[in-house]
Design an enzyme around this catalytic site. Sequence first.
Site: not given
Length: 255
Positions: A7, A34, A247
Amino acid sequence: MKIASWNVNSLNVRLPHLEQWLRQFGPDIVGLQETKLEDHRFPDVALLAAGYRSVFAGQKTYNGVALLARSAIQDVQIGIPGFQDVQKRVIAGTVDGIRVINLYVVNGQDVGTEKYGYKLRWLEAAREWIKAELAVHPQLVVLGDFNIAPDARDVHDPALWDDTHILTSAAEREALRAILDLGLHDALRLHHDQAGIFSWWDYRMAGFRRNLGLRIDLTLVSDALKARATAAGIDRQPRTLERPSDHAPAWTQLD
């Protein structure tokens, strides 16, 4: 074959980090979540220069998923078939005989909210689709940001992250178990039993430095690939960079 999930929390911001990581880590297949980019802005030319073909489904400001691979990506599927959803959260493709499903699971906001109910419906639809995919593609990897910490080992404070909390509620964990029960295995847990291995840390409260994290980024391998999954982990290095994603990449290696 190294297969990873990351992510990136805005590919527009994190593209230099991604390019650096691709050079250093050398994955063969990567699922991104994302990306937060409309398709006409996706940096496919830059990634091709780095040695990776790409397929993607994005939207402005929110969501967005992509698959990158050194080899051709075939039989691409965007979205969960039959599940009406304007949010770009799912992309799948086949690379060198391995079917890869990349998920950016709904966050859910708070337990009991409308968005929480949407998350559970979304997960049920994903499970039914994955079941059908397994019947056709026994060599299957399901990866992504699941927005669910599988058990108490995967949170820094189990007393805080309990059944009342989003990402760790009983219904969310049961939905994840139902996906695993189709014949999938959490690759990291095939090799590491210990607590404290995390993939996400809040930007606030010095979360990364204090290791106040959660493991919500997963790579799941099918029964047919279990014996080939010889290693798995979380690459914390990109989280140490300036202006990082919150992340870190989760990965598994198939021999």
